[in-house]
Design a protein around this motif. Structure first.
Motif, mmCIF file in Angstrom:
data_model
loop_
_atom_site.group_PDB
_atom_site.id
_atom_site.type_symbol
_atom_site.label_atom_id
_atom_site.label_comp_id
_atom_site.label_asym_id
_atom_site.label_seq_id
_atom_site.Cartn_x
_atom_site.Cartn_y
_atom_site.Cartn_z
ATOM 1 N N SER A 119 41.165 53.147 30.867
ATOM 2 C CA SER A 119 41.233 53.198 32.332
ATOM 3 C C SER A 119 39.946 52.679 32.970
ATOM 4 C CB SER A 119 41.534 54.620 32.812
ATOM 5 O OG SER A 119 40.522 55.519 32.428
ATOM 6 N N GLU A 120 38.808 52.839 32.297
ATOM 7 C CA GLU A 120 37.556 52.281 32.827
ATOM 8 C C GLU A 120 37.654 50.764 32.913
ATOM 9 O OE1 GLU A 120 33.541 51.955 34.185
ATOM 10 O OE2 GLU A 120 35.069 53.526 34.269
ATOM 11 N N ILE A 121 38.274 50.148 31.911
ATOM 12 C CA ILE A 121 38.462 48.691 31.936
ATOM 13 C C ILE A 121 39.351 48.294 33.113
ATOM 14 C CG2 ILE A 121 39.429 46.718 30.687
ATOM 15 C CD1 ILE A 121 38.682 48.193 28.090
ATOM 16 N N VAL A 122 40.412 49.066 33.340
ATOM 17 C CA VAL A 122 41.332 48.767 34.439
ATOM 18 C C VAL A 122 40.637 48.903 35.792
ATOM 19 C CG1 VAL A 122 43.413 49.555 35.641
ATOM 20 C CG2 VAL A 122 43.401 49.394 33.156
ATOM 21 N N TYR A 123 39.923 50.008 35.996
ATOM 22 C CA TYR A 123 39.274 50.219 37.288
ATOM 23 C C TYR A 123 38.138 49.220 37.527
ATOM 24 C CZ TYR A 123 42.008 54.483 37.692
ATOM 25 O OH TYR A 123 43.038 55.378 37.782
ATOM 26 N N CYS A 124 37.421 48.860 36.461
ATOM 27 C CA CYS A 124 36.393 47.822 36.598
ATOM 28 C C CYS A 124 37.039 46.495 36.980
ATOM 29 C CB CYS A 124 35.618 47.659 35.288
ATOM 30 S SG CYS A 124 34.372 48.919 34.988
ATOM 31 N N ALA A 125 38.168 46.191 36.375
ATOM 32 C CA ALA A 125 38.870 44.945 36.683
ATOM 33 C C ALA A 125 39.300 44.913 38.149
ATOM 34 C CB ALA A 125 40.081 44.787 35.767
ATOM 35 N N MET A 126 39.820 46.036 38.632
ATOM 36 C CA MET A 126 40.262 46.107 40.028
ATOM 37 C C MET A 126 39.085 45.889 40.980
ATOM 38 S SD MET A 126 43.538 46.640 40.139
ATOM 39 C CE MET A 126 44.885 47.198 39.087
ATOM 40 N N ARG A 128 36.210 44.343 40.250
ATOM 41 C CA ARG A 128 35.703 42.972 40.108
ATOM 42 C C ARG A 128 36.629 41.963 40.762
ATOM 43 N NH1 ARG A 128 35.690 41.054 35.270
ATOM 44 N NH2 ARG A 128 36.508 42.826 34.106
ATOM 45 N N ALA A 129 37.890 42.347 40.953
ATOM 46 C CA ALA A 129 38.826 41.472 41.664
ATOM 47 C C ALA A 129 38.490 41.411 43.152
ATOM 48 C CB ALA A 129 40.251 41.966 41.476
ATOM 49 N N GLY A 130 37.644 42.347 43.598
ATOM 50 C CA GLY A 130 37.240 42.371 44.991
ATOM 51 C C GLY A 130 37.952 43.408 45.820
ATOM 52 N N LEU A 131 38.596 44.380 45.186
ATOM 53 C CA LEU A 131 39.310 45.415 45.925
ATOM 54 C C LEU A 131 38.346 46.485 46.418
ATOM 55 C CD1 LEU A 131 42.437 46.039 43.665
ATOM 56 C CD2 LEU A 131 42.195 44.427 45.545
ATOM 57 N N SER A 132 38.687 47.092 47.538
ATOM 58 C CA SER A 132 37.966 48.275 47.987
ATOM 59 C C SER A 132 38.247 49.391 46.996
ATOM 60 C CB SER A 132 38.442 48.690 49.380
ATOM 61 O OG SER A 132 39.805 49.119 49.331
ATOM 62 N N ASP A 133 37.396 50.415 46.992
ATOM 63 C CA ASP A 133 37.610 51.517 46.056
ATOM 64 C C ASP A 133 38.943 52.208 46.306
ATOM 65 O OD1 ASP A 133 35.249 50.963 44.837
ATOM 66 O OD2 ASP A 133 34.159 52.696 45.603
ATOM 67 N N GLU A 134 39.337 52.316 47.572
ATOM 68 C CA GLU A 134 40.611 52.955 47.906
ATOM 69 C C GLU A 134 41.771 52.182 47.286
ATOM 70 O OE1 GLU A 134 43.235 54.287 51.832
ATOM 71 O OE2 GLU A 134 41.396 53.118 52.067
ATOM 72 N N ARG A 135 41.738 50.862 47.413
ATOM 73 C CA ARG A 135 42.820 50.053 46.847
ATOM 74 C C ARG A 135 42.715 49.967 45.329
ATOM 75 N NH1 ARG A 135 43.472 45.452 51.561
ATOM 76 N NH2 ARG A 135 45.145 46.540 52.672
ATOM 77 N N ALA A 136 41.494 49.964 44.806
ATOM 78 C CA ALA A 136 41.325 49.929 43.346
ATOM 79 C C ALA A 136 41.940 51.172 42.714
ATOM 80 C CB ALA A 136 39.846 49.828 42.993
ATOM 81 N N ALA A 137 41.765 52.317 43.369
ATOM 82 C CA ALA A 137 42.334 53.564 42.846
ATOM 83 C C ALA A 137 43.862 53.518 42.901
ATOM 84 C CB ALA A 137 41.811 54.760 43.636
ATOM 85 N N GLY A 138 44.401 53.136 44.057
ATOM 86 C CA GLY A 138 45.855 53.114 44.219
ATOM 87 C C GLY A 138 46.534 52.090 43.337
ATOM 88 N N LEU A 139 45.990 50.878 43.305
ATOM 89 C CA LEU A 139 46.603 49.838 42.488
ATOM 90 C C LEU A 139 46.340 50.053 41.004
ATOM 91 C CD1 LEU A 139 46.013 46.665 44.696
ATOM 92 C CD2 LEU A 139 48.174 47.809 44.200
ATOM 93 N N GLY A 140 45.247 50.748 40.679
ATOM 94 C CA GLY A 140 45.007 51.105 39.287
ATOM 95 C C GLY A 140 46.098 52.030 38.772
ATOM 96 N N ALA A 142 49.065 52.291 40.143
ATOM 97 C CA ALA A 142 50.304 51.513 40.177
ATOM 98 C C ALA A 142 50.426 50.649 38.926
ATOM 99 C CB ALA A 142 50.341 50.641 41.426
ATOM 100 N N PHE A 143 49.292 50.136 38.462
ATOM 101 C CA PHE A 143 49.276 49.347 37.231
ATOM 102 C C PHE A 143 49.813 50.178 36.063
ATOM 103 C CE2 PHE A 143 46.906 48.680 33.266
ATOM 104 C CZ PHE A 143 47.221 47.360 32.970
ATOM 105 N N TYR A 144 49.314 51.410 35.935
ATOM 106 C CA TYR A 144 49.775 52.267 34.845
ATOM 107 C C TYR A 144 51.243 52.644 35.016
ATOM 108 C CZ TYR A 144 45.348 52.816 32.433
ATOM 109 O OH TYR A 144 44.223 52.574 31.684
ATOM 110 N N ALA A 145 51.669 52.897 36.254
ATOM 111 C CA ALA A 145 53.072 53.240 36.492
ATOM 112 C C ALA A 145 53.977 52.089 36.054
ATOM 113 C CB ALA A 145 53.289 53.563 37.969
ATOM 114 N N PHE A 146 53.573 50.871 36.383
ATOM 115 C CA PHE A 146 54.369 49.708 35.998
ATOM 116 C C PHE A 146 54.362 49.501 34.485
ATOM 117 C CE2 PHE A 146 53.458 45.242 34.733
ATOM 118 C CZ PHE A 146 54.779 44.841 34.570
ATOM 119 N N VAL A 147 53.170 49.473 33.886
ATOM 120 C CA VAL A 147 53.064 49.166 32.455
ATOM 121 C C VAL A 147 53.743 50.243 31.610
ATOM 122 C CG1 VAL A 147 51.451 48.913 30.528
ATOM 123 C CG2 VAL A 147 50.996 47.763 32.695
ATOM 124 N N LEU A 148 53.454 51.518 31.912
ATOM 125 C CA LEU A 148 54.062 52.594 31.142
ATOM 126 C C LEU A 148 55.575 52.615 31.323
ATOM 127 C CD1 LEU A 148 51.547 55.556 31.689
ATOM 128 C CD2 LEU A 148 51.590 53.873 29.848
#
Length: 229
Positions: A119-126, A128-140, A142-148
């Protein structure tokens, strides 16, 4: 004469209990798993198991984290897109390898140390993509919800080419009401899970890129009265 010597319980450490629990759960699934059955398999009292793991819930969380340790967790690179794809591939591999355990990853925000590495890799990626922390948390999340969700659906047999009976059921639908559904029957018969997963990840990554907070650099405008360069 009967043997009057007291029975001696085995001394089993926490790691040995976890490994036995993991093997039992992977073989029997949750329906066939119990603290009592686990204790019997390693030759200890059920209370010994609960001495090391305070509850069945704590043990199940540890089993899920132990599964993550069984696959290769990627390391961060310079490409946030590739990092998301690598973590997605890791969890998809996890579902293929341990289908009876995988659903436990839906139960906890994080399963433990091994999961936090991913998850650290995922949140770092979010970020580094340029997301705000709020969006990085939410989309992070969402990423797990989709992949899992995709990986579990695949493990359960949903992401497979449709069967002849499925095809017959779809072709029996009203052609005017279910025009698109029936049009997709040939594609559903030839469905490739690998291609579907890859295309889905590309779509998710393209969506993440739209939420970047990095401003677009405006083109340099010549000053008033100055000749264009």
């Amino acid at each position: 004469m009967a043997d009057l010597k007291p029975k001696v319980r085995r001394r089993v450490d926490k790691q040995a209990i976890l490994e036995a629990a993991f093997e039992l759960f992977a073989e029997e699934g949750e329906a066939g798993f119990s603290i009592r059955k686990l204790a019997g398999s390693v030759g200890v009292d059920p209370m010994t198991v609960l001495h090391h793991f305070r509850s069945k819930e704590e043990l199940l969380r540890a089993i899920a984290d132990h599964a993550v340790r069984g696959v290769e967790v990627p390391v961060a690179t310079e490409s946030w897109q590739n990092d998301l794809k690598a973590v997605a591939d890791t969890f998809r591999s996890l579902a293929h390898r341990y289908p009876r355990i995988f659903h436990l990853h839906f139960r906890y925000h994080a399963t433990g140390p091994a999961d936090h590495v991913a998850s650290e890799i995922v949140y770092c990626a979010m970020r580094r993509a340029g997301l705000s922390d709020e969006r990085a948390a939410g989309l992070g999340l969402a990423f797990y919800a989709f992949v899992l969700g995709f990986a579990l659906a695949e493990a359960e047999g949903l992401l497979r080419p449709i069967s002849e009976s499925d095809e017959a059921e779809l072709n029996a639908l009203d052609a005017d009401v279910y025009k698109s559904t029936r049009a997709l029957v040939p594609a559903l018969k030839a469905l490739d899970p690998d291609l579907a997963f890859s295309a889905s990840m590309d779509a998710f990554i393209a969506g993440v890129a739209k939420f970047t907070k990095r401003p677009t650099k405006p083109a340099n405008k010549p000053q008033a009265g100055a000749a264009p360069s």
